[in-house]
Design a protein around this motif. Structure first.
Motif, PDB file in Angstrom:
ATOM      1  N   ARG A 161       0.807  -1.205   0.000  1.00 13.74           N
ATOM      2  CA  ARG A 161       0.000   0.000   0.000  1.00 13.74           C
ATOM      3  C   ARG A 161       0.849   1.268   0.000  1.00 13.74           C
ATOM      4  NH1 ARG A 161      -1.190  -1.146   5.945  1.00 13.74           N
ATOM      5  NH2 ARG A 161      -2.631  -2.617   5.041  1.00 13.74           N
TER       6      ARG A 161
ATOM      7  N   TYR B  91       3.963   0.870  -5.033  1.00 18.35           N
ATOM      8  CA  TYR B  91       3.009   1.266  -6.071  1.00 18.35           C
ATOM      9  C   TYR B  91       3.759   1.649  -7.344  1.00 18.35           C
ATOM     10  CZ  TYR B  91      -1.020   3.464  -8.310  1.00 18.35           C
ATOM     11  OH  TYR B  91      -2.026   3.776  -9.192  1.00 18.35           O
TER      12      TYR B  91
ATOM     13  N   ASP C 272      -7.592  -0.223   1.670  1.00 17.11           N
ATOM     14  CA  ASP C 272      -6.558  -0.800   2.534  1.00 17.11           C
ATOM     15  C   ASP C 272      -5.363  -1.264   1.712  1.00 17.11           C
ATOM     16  OD1 ASP C 272      -8.218  -0.424   4.613  1.00 17.11           O
ATOM     17  OD2 ASP C 272      -8.342  -2.533   5.231  1.00 17.11           O
ATOM     18  N   ALA C 273      -5.684  -1.904   0.585  1.00 16.31           N
ATOM     19  CA  ALA C 273      -4.617  -2.540  -0.167  1.00 16.31           C
ATOM     20  C   ALA C 273      -3.883  -1.549  -1.055  1.00 16.31           C
ATOM     21  CB  ALA C 273      -5.188  -3.672  -1.024  1.00 16.31           C
ATOM     22  N   ASP C 274      -4.598  -0.625  -1.650  1.00 18.23           N
ATOM     23  CA  ASP C 274      -3.987   0.140  -2.727  1.00 18.23           C
ATOM     24  C   ASP C 274      -4.460   1.596  -2.757  1.00 18.23           C
ATOM     25  OD1 ASP C 274      -2.367   0.507  -4.849  1.00 18.23           O
ATOM     26  OD2 ASP C 274      -3.631  -0.533  -6.308  1.00 18.23           O
ATOM     27  N   PRO C 275      -4.195   2.349  -1.690  1.00 13.65           N
ATOM     28  CA  PRO C 275      -4.711   3.722  -1.644  1.00 13.65           C
ATOM     29  C   PRO C 275      -4.204   4.566  -2.800  1.00 13.65           C
ATOM     30  CG  PRO C 275      -3.031   3.390   0.043  1.00 13.65           C
ATOM     31  CD  PRO C 275      -3.349   2.046  -0.526  1.00 13.65           C
TER      32      PRO C 275
ATOM     33  N   VAL D  22      -5.093   5.043   6.406  1.00 10.99           N
ATOM     34  CA  VAL D  22      -4.317   4.577   5.251  1.00 10.99           C
ATOM     35  C   VAL D  22      -4.301   5.658   4.177  1.00 10.99           C
ATOM     36  CG1 VAL D  22      -4.338   2.934   3.343  1.00 10.99           C
ATOM     37  CG2 VAL D  22      -4.702   2.134   5.687  1.00 10.99           C
TER      38      VAL D  22
END
Ligand SMILES: Cc1cc2nc3c(=O)[nH]c(=O)nc-3n(C[C@H](O)[C@H](O)[C@H](O)COP(=O)(O)O)c2cc1C
Ligand code: SF4
Ligand code: FES
Lengths: 198, 464, 854
Positions: free
Chosen positions: B36, B41, B116-119, B152
């Motif tokens: 995250r 990313y 949660d995983a990939d803001p 997050v």
């Protein structure tokens, strides 16, 4: 004065400039005030109103719309059990009843009111879907999610909540990786696929 | 590995014509260490879409690309995203973007995992929208319960500011300025409705506004300015559309509403969870292929295809494709209430153990408690339904109750209320009465079946 | 003002009838235009659109674009849908009827149906709509919602929550019209409840309007509850007699008593609103405490009842004696600001023709004989219309708390400001208008001339520019202001030069500016200077007719027009009392004016009444002034009068008698006519219409009316002043700067609702009047060691009074603010007439300190 100076400063310097209208700083301001005192008293409405040019009635009325803003003092910890269908199908009613029972509260009191233990340590109420249905039945304590808390788990849960934390965990389905993986051997107990010869 | 052919009879094609198994687009961060955070990313090709939008494309062609991708909003209404953006841009600035991360529909939780995983996936989608539509102020409205998600996001926004993706002169391009902030709700389902959400964001009671003016128009949007309101998942699709092209996106899954979809399945399935699959995956596949089949090998009795807001699908309808287009068209249209609905793809599966009367009573209670109280049919009608269904569920039903219930659902449903919450509130009730009437009659004739799931808590009788 | 192009129109059909209405019309209004009434609850033309009740559902079809297939009609709320060409509205479509029936059923399932004991019964939209559109039987068998019944939202308004249909009319009104969001819904959904925070009583002076707005019996009037049924009431159109706005009202009477007062619609004056004083303060009209039959002082000076003949005889002989001995000028006449035009006209004639005195004034406490400070410019004292603020680009308020002074006009000012007018508020003390002000000037008391001169100086620096970019020629203005710079003026006024420049820039760039000056500024010694300064301001802005002075009293403007102002060689009201106290004036004729309470120097007023050889009073009640009179005539109240009244903008309006007066009381004009006959110079009136006829023929301002009173809208009238004078810049006479020294400068003002006699007769309203207080700044309080909420003694040159101290940020340092219509004695007990500003000192009251106070 019930808002701390630090909170006032944050409202004036951080929240108000964030939006084109002063009033829009209301939601974050109320959250901040509730963080400080645990609940929102009449003076807070007065003081927040003064900072945002709003009538205290107006502020209180907005706060009263949202179930997470408490206009009365509540227990040190707030336990909320989801009672919507996904959790219900997985036994959340029993979980709720057991939690109430262990805290000496009456699960059958009906309604959606909040109950607080006489020592003021816990408040309990049912809540709406918390968006964590894969861990049903889900319990929210203060602002963290826990699950699944089946009726048999309640004692363990009350003794050590952190063991049940699902905060930041991936979904059950994604536990072994990023993909949506078809379940091996699913055919064994699946009914015939629709459209296939009956 | 066995494949179940879709009703369309053709294997789903996506990417470079790769057949199933499906390869995730939106959920690539799951299972990666530090997935995250910004560095990961970037490793996953992050912010390439934004770069393209800022450096290689002009804003209008960004909007065209999104329009061509046929991306439909994932928040429930299924409105074409590119059309919404273009419409907003036609109105004078300043304009705003609002991300609808309220996600309170019971049984829906894809947005929560996505954030949660990939803001950064969301933030990049937002930035592309802002660049395309000419927006400088973007707000994320996230439900109050999801404090973790808000944290997050706050962290990711800080990272993105520091790296120059948000702020002034984004990616060095002078005059491209975007600010993003997070506002938390405080427990009200109706805040998911876009106009109620804007009221809440403006510091008011979350009561929906009249339309017209629509949010994209002056006077109708946030702070009275033309505003794009998009769901989290909608925006997360956008960077991928820019990087891989509209044609790629349009080729995934159901042709009328293509793209990847985060299905969330819960209830009586063995492996409840979030499944990223192409739009148009069949219910049968979702339940049996992915979600591990039914608990205790029950048969499927019924399904709420888009959580409580939608009408029930009977368990005999398993080959239905789960997508916006299919579930909003005949034969999935039941006058006077309208479409079954796909909502945001939160599927609740009820096994044959389920006492449907109890479930419906609970659904009615939910909408009664969550009605904002502004318009009469919703405020009074949802409560009436809750009272009658509560009484029935407690074994005090009377034969004439069902006729009254049916008529009350007609007095609320069918676009009579200020926002769609009223319509939502009757969907489960009306469809259950249509599909499972004998069960209700049994209750009303004194033959209540005991609930398999048990009921330690009486069905809510109202607020104390 | 430029004429706007005629609005485009739209043609559509309503239930088959074609109508053409302006574009942008709401479907519900278009239906009304076609003669079809669509039932509504939440919709109200004066409030924002809510779309909440869903009662107005119709089947509406939009014309489809040419070449496209017709679109099926859809169910829509007609109160939120704007019409378009070719639209079809079907108000009786089966779906619409079903929806309406559903709404009524939903509303009734939780309604207590206690119509027999509900005040709204018989005039209740819920009742009417249920009858017309509702289901014929009830099938609800659940527990009804239980909620508060008979809960006081304030001493004036009662809420029955069970009856409330949650239409948001009341909350929208409070939030949108007066901008006092002190009433709101709490909780949500089914449990929504109307409340104030902590159930504190509502404070707004406009709250009564929510009773009218409520479409069911949820909100009722405490003073009217259970008093009457609508079918038992008689109605008379009247005009409110409590302030200069002149709101149109309906007096509903039962058994020859006023049962309630409601607003009448007049878009030019009050739209559909009235303030709470106008609504609730009517019980005095039927009070047993009213004077009944005349009183005459006996030999010992004690008043006793008398016959009319004796009273007339007594007054005539004594007035004649003074006139014969000392000349007419030895008689002072004060009063007329709260009378009808007929009364004022008769009084003016009585003073001029019978008493032959130039010492006449309706402006109690006035220090200048010049009644119209704008006369040198060929202007009236009020030159705009009340409605004009709605289209103003800027509104400049100086020396007025408009909330108290012109309450319903304040609502219009707010409307103007909401529509984009930039509101500039200049006042030594913070006022309600400050909350929405664009710019605020907190000048020193008495420095208004300096302040306006400063604005003029700033305009000389940067003249306004017209549409073509050409700067206005202001040559000569610099001399008129004596070359004063912004900096000097700012120092005198105690404000920042930049603020003055910013205000000047706002005014200079505003399209249609409107300037309002408080009535008190028009009667001060320096009012000629201020009039010149403001007149010059209007000219400098290119809008000479934008400048206005308010006036005190419900008919102050009518009294001015009727000539109740000092004649040639005459002195103003303040001076009349001073001269009576010093023995130069021998007789006082006071009509409806309790000078002991209203003259700015109580001791002097008492001395004047003591010293005068004759005091004749017309009154409704045995006031302090009446107690010192030699002859008291009992007059009738406004509810008992026919005639006309002229509001502050010069609008003459008609009023009709609602209550037949007892024979023991007479209208003022009748008393004056009878008394004049007794004095041998009979005015000879026996009917109101005769006075009206003469007044319309005689008073220059009414020449335009052609001898007839206007219809229901009233008509604007103006004092003829010749051409507006624009060829030179009159010089502003400089005003000495007031230096307060160590003490606190006393600033007074009247609260809208105070301890007036007529308020006291409505106990519910009286309980909303604050205990008499004075207000000082936090810095002064800590310097003087005084504590908020404690009792203090206020010492001034005239004496001392006890007051509750309020410490806050509303007044600047060095100022002590005191309402002049609260407490007994009034604050005029500490003041001295004739000095520009009274300086007071405050000290704690010891007893309170011993008890511990707060
Ligand atoms: C009662 C109600 C609840 C809703 N809840 C949500 C929600 O939680 N999240 C969401 O994205 N959209 C929700 N919607 C839909 C939004 O109004 C809106 O259509 C959507 O946010 C638009 O975004 P999209 O075009 O990206 O789908 C809801 C609508 C209604 C009527
Ligand atoms: S009290 Fe009357 S005006 Fe206010 S919301 Fe209720 S019904 Fe409407
Ligand atoms: S009158 Fe139209 S919705 Fe209430």
């Amino acid at each position: 004065m019930s808002l701390s100076q630090a909170a006032r400063d944050r409202i004036v310097n951080e929240f108000i400039p964030r939006y084109p209208s002063k009033r829009a700083a209301l939601m974050p301001s109320l959250w901040l005030a509730q963080e400080e005192a645990g609940w929102l008293g009449p003076e807070v409405f007065e003081e927040v109103g003064e900072l945002l040019d709003l009538h205290a009635t107006d502020v209180a009325s907005v706060a009263s719309f949202y179930v997470m803003f408490h206009r009365r003092k509540i227990g040190d910890r707030l336990i909320e059990v989801c009672e919507n269908p996904s959790c219900f199908l997985n036994g959340s009613d029993q979980t709720y009843a057991r939690i109430c029972d262990r805290l000496g509260l009456d699960a059958g009191h009906g309604g959606h009111g909040m109950q607080t233990t006489p020592d003021g340590k816990f408040s309990v109420r049912p809540t709406e879907c918390l968006a964590a249905c894969d861990y049903a039945p889900v319990v929210q304590v203060d602002l963290r999610f826990y699950g699944p808390v089946h009726v048999a788990d309640v004692d363990a849960f009350l003794a050590n909540m952190e063991a049940f934390s699902i905060q930041g965990k991936p979904s059950v389905s994604m536990a072994n990786g990023p993909q949506a993986i078809p379940v091996e051997g699913w055919e064994t107990h699946a009914p015939p696929a629709p459209g296939s010869a009956a | 590995m066995t494949q179940t052919p879709l009703a369309a009879d053709a294997p789903i094609q996506h990417g470079a014509g790769k057949p199933l198994p499906w390869e995730p687009v939106l959920m690539t961060a799951v299972g990666r260490e530090g997935g995250r955070f910004l560095p990961d990313y970037l490793l996953r090709g992050g912010y390439q879409g934004l770069k393209k939008a800022v450096q290689d494309m002009d804003p209008d062609s960004v909007i065209k690309e999104v329009t061509d991708s046929k991306l439909l909003g994932r928040g429930g209404a299924g409105f074409p995203t590119g059309v919404k953006w273009g419409g907003t841009k036609r109105n004078p600035g300043p304009r705003h973007l609002v991300v609808n991360a309220d996600e309170s529909e019971p049984g829906t939780y894809g947005n929560r995992y996505a954030i949660d995983a990939d803001p950064h996936g969301l933030i990049e989608g937002m930035l592309v929208c802002c660049v395309a539509v000419g927006i400088q102020q973007a707000y994320i409205y996230i439900r109050g319960e999801n404090l973790y998600g808000a944290e997050v996001l706050e962290h990711a926004i800080k990272e993105a500011y520091a790296a120059g993706y948000i702020g002034k002169n984004i990616l060095g391009k002078v005059g491209v300025n975007v600010d993003i902030s997070v506002t938390r709700g405080a427990g009200a389902y109706v805040c998911g409705e876009e106009t109620a959400l804007m009221e809440s964001l403006e510091g008011r009671r979350a009561q929906p506004r009249i339309r017209p003016p629509f949010p994209i128009e002056v006077g109708g949007g946030l702070f009275g300015r033309p505003t794009v309101v998009n769901n989290v998942e909608t925006l997360m699709c956008v960077p991928h559309i820019l990087v891989r092209g509209a044609a790629w996106f349009a080729s995934i899954g159901a042709p009328a509403c293509p793209g990847p979809k985060l299905y969330t399945i819960s209830g009586h399935v063995n492996r409840p969870g979030v499944y990223e699959l192409p739009m148009g995956t069949t219910l049968y596949d979702l339940i049996y292929k992915y979600a591990g089949g039914m608990k205790r090998n029950q048969k499927v009795k019924a399904v709420s295809p888009g959580a409580l807001a939608c009408q029930l699908l009977p368990g005999t309808d398993l080959n239905v494709q789960m997508d916006t287009a299919t579930l909003t068209r005949p034969p999935h249209w039941h006058p006077p209430f309208g479409p079954v609905g796909f909502g945001a793809g939160g599927i609740i599966v009820y096994g044959e153990e389920t006492d449907i009367v109890q479930v419906v009573a609970r659904a009615a209670g939910f909408f009664a408690r969550e009605s904002c109280g502004k318009c009469v049919p919703c405020r009074e009608g949802t409560h009436w339904m809750q009272d009658v269904l509560g009484r029935i569920a407690h074994g005090h039903g009377r034969p004439r109750d069902l006729g009254i219930l049916e008529d009350v659902t007609r007095n609320i449903g069918g676009r009579k209320t200020l926002c769609a919450l009223g319509d939502f509130s009757v969907n489960s009730v009306a469809s259950a009465l249509r599909l499972f009437r004998p069960e209700f009659e049994a209750y009303c004739n004194g033959h209540a079946r005991s609930s398999a799931a048990g009921s330690g808590v009486p069905v809510a009788a109202g607020w104390s | 003002m430029t004429a706007s192009p005629p609005p485009a129109t739209v043609t559509l059909t309503v239930d088959g009838h074609e109508v053409t209405v302006p574009a942008g019309t709401l479907a519900v209004e278009a239906a009304r235009a076609a003669g079809v009434d669509v039932p509504v609850f939440c919709y109200h033309p004066k409030l924002s659109l809510a779309g909440a009740c869903r009662m107005c559902m119709c089947e509406i079809g939009m014309a489809s674009p040419p070449g496209q297939p017709p679109r099926p009609p859809a169910m829509m709320t007609s109160c939120t849908t704007r019409v378009s060409n070719g639209m079809t509205i079907n108000t009786m479509a089966p779906g619409a009827l079903k929806a309406r029936e559903g709404v009524i059923e939903f509303l009734l399932i939780n309604h207590p149906l206690d119509c027999p004991v509900c005040d709204a019964g018989g005039e209740c939209p819920l009742q009417d709509n249920s009858h017309a559109w509702g289901p014929k039987e009830s099938r609800f068998e659940e527990q009804k919602r239980l909620a508060r019944k008979g809960a006081a939202l304030s001493p004036l308004v009662v809420l029955d929550q069970e009856r409330c249909i949650v239409c948001f009319r009341c909350t929208r009104f409070m939030d949108e019209v007066p901008g006092e969001a002190e009433l709101s819904f709490f909780n949500r959904g089914y449990t929504s409840q109307l409340r104030t925070i902590g159930d504190e009583p509502m404070k707004s002076r406009f709250q009564g309007n929510i009773i009218d707005l409520c479409p069911c019996g949820a909100l009722t009037s405490e003073t009217y509850r259970f008093k009457a049924r609508p079918q038992d009431l008689d109605h008379a159109d009247s005009v409110c007699g409590q302030c200069p706005v002149g709101c149109n009202v309906m007096l509903d009477t039962r058994s020859n008593e006023v049962a309630r007062v409601r607003p009448r619609q007049n878009e030019a004056v009050n739209e559909i609103w009235i303030c709470d004083k106008g609504r609730f303060a009517h019980h005095y009209t039927s009070s047993p405490n009213r004077l009944s039959g005349p009183w005459v002082a006996g030999d010992g000076g004690d008043l006793r009842t008398s016959t009319w003949a004796e009273a007339y005889g007594n007054a005539a002989v004594r007035l004649q004696a003074v006139k014969d001995m000392h000349g007419g000028a030895a008689i002072g006449v004060i009063g007329g600001r709260n009378l009808t035009n007929e009364d004022a006209y008769a009084l003016a004639r009585f003073a001029a023709e019978v008493l032959e005195t130039p010492n006449v004034d309706f402006r109690v406490g006035a220090e200048t004989a010049m009644a119209n400070p704008l006369a040198p410019f060929g202007l009236n004292a009020f030159n705009t219309t009340l409605a004009q603020v709605e289209g103003a680009g800027a509104i400049f308020l100086i020396g007025s708390d408009v909330y108290d002074e012109v309450p319903v006009q304040w609502l219009r000012i707010r409307k103007g400001a909401k529509a984009g007018a930039k509101l500039i508020v200049a006042n030594p003390r913070a006022t309600e208008a400050d909350r929405i002000a664009f710019q605020r000037l907190r000048h020193r008391p008495g420095s208004e001339v300096a302040l306006v001169t400063g604005i003029l100086a700033a305009l000389v620096e940067t003249p306004p520019v017209d549409g073509e970019g050409v700067a206005r020629d202001l040559s000569g203005l610099s001399e008129a202001i004596g070359g004063i710079t912004v900096e000097v003026a700012a120092r005198h006024a105690g404000v920042m030069p930049e603020t003055i420049r910013a205000v000047a820039a706002t005014l200079a760039s505003a399209k249609n500016p409107v300037v309002y000056a408080g009535a008190r500024l028009a009667i001060r010694q320096d009012s000629p200077s201020l009039g010149t300064a403001l007149g010059n301001l209007g000219r400098a802005l290119g809008h000479p007719e934008s400048v206005n002075f308010f006036v005190e009293g419900a008919n102050g403007r009518g009294a001015e027009f009727a000539g109740l102002v000092p004649g040639v060689g005459g002195v103003p009201a303040g001076e009349i009392i001073a001269r009576a106290a010093s023995g130069q004036i021998k007789a006082l004729y006071l009509v409806g004016e309790n000078v002991v309470a209203t003259h700015p120097d109580r001791a002097q007023a008492l001395a004047a009444l003591e010293a005068a050889e004759v005091v004749v009073v017309h009154e409704l009640f045995a006031t302090e002034t009446a107690a010192h009179a030699d002859v008291v005539f009992p007059a009738v109240s406004i509810a008992e009068k026919d005639g006309s009244i002229t509001n502050l903008e010069g609008r003459i309006q008609r009023l009709y008698q609602a209550v037949r007066p007892s024979p023991d009381r007479l209208p003022d004009w009748r008393i004056l006519s009878d008394l004049s006959g007794e004095m041998g110079l009979g005015l000879g009136y026996v009917a109101t219409s005769e006075v009206t006829r003469d007044l319309l023929a005689d008073i220059p301002a009414y020449a335009s009316l052609g001898g007839k009173l206007p219809g229901s809208e009233g008509a604007i009238t103006r004092e003829p002043t010749g051409a507006v004078h624009t060829d030179s810049w009159p010089t502003i006479a400089p005003v000495p700067v007031f230096e307060p020294g160590d003490g606190l400068t006393l600033v007074t003002w009247s609260e809208l609702v105070g301890n007036e006699t007529i308020v006291a007769e409505t106990p519910e309203l009286l309980t909303t009047v604050p205990d008499a207080y004075v207000e000082i700044n936090r810095d002064d309080a800590s310097r003087l060691g005084l504590v908020d909420g404690t009792n203090v003694e206020v010492h001034g040159p005239g004496g001392a009074v006890e007051r509750i101290l309020r410490v806050n940020g509303r007044v600047p340092a060095g100022v002590c603010f005191a309402p002049d219509n609260l407490g007994s004695p009034r604050i005029n007990a500490v003041a001295r007439h004739g000095v520009a500003f009274t300086v007071v000192s405050l000290s704690p009251v010891q007893e309170t300190a011993l008890i511990g106070g707060r």
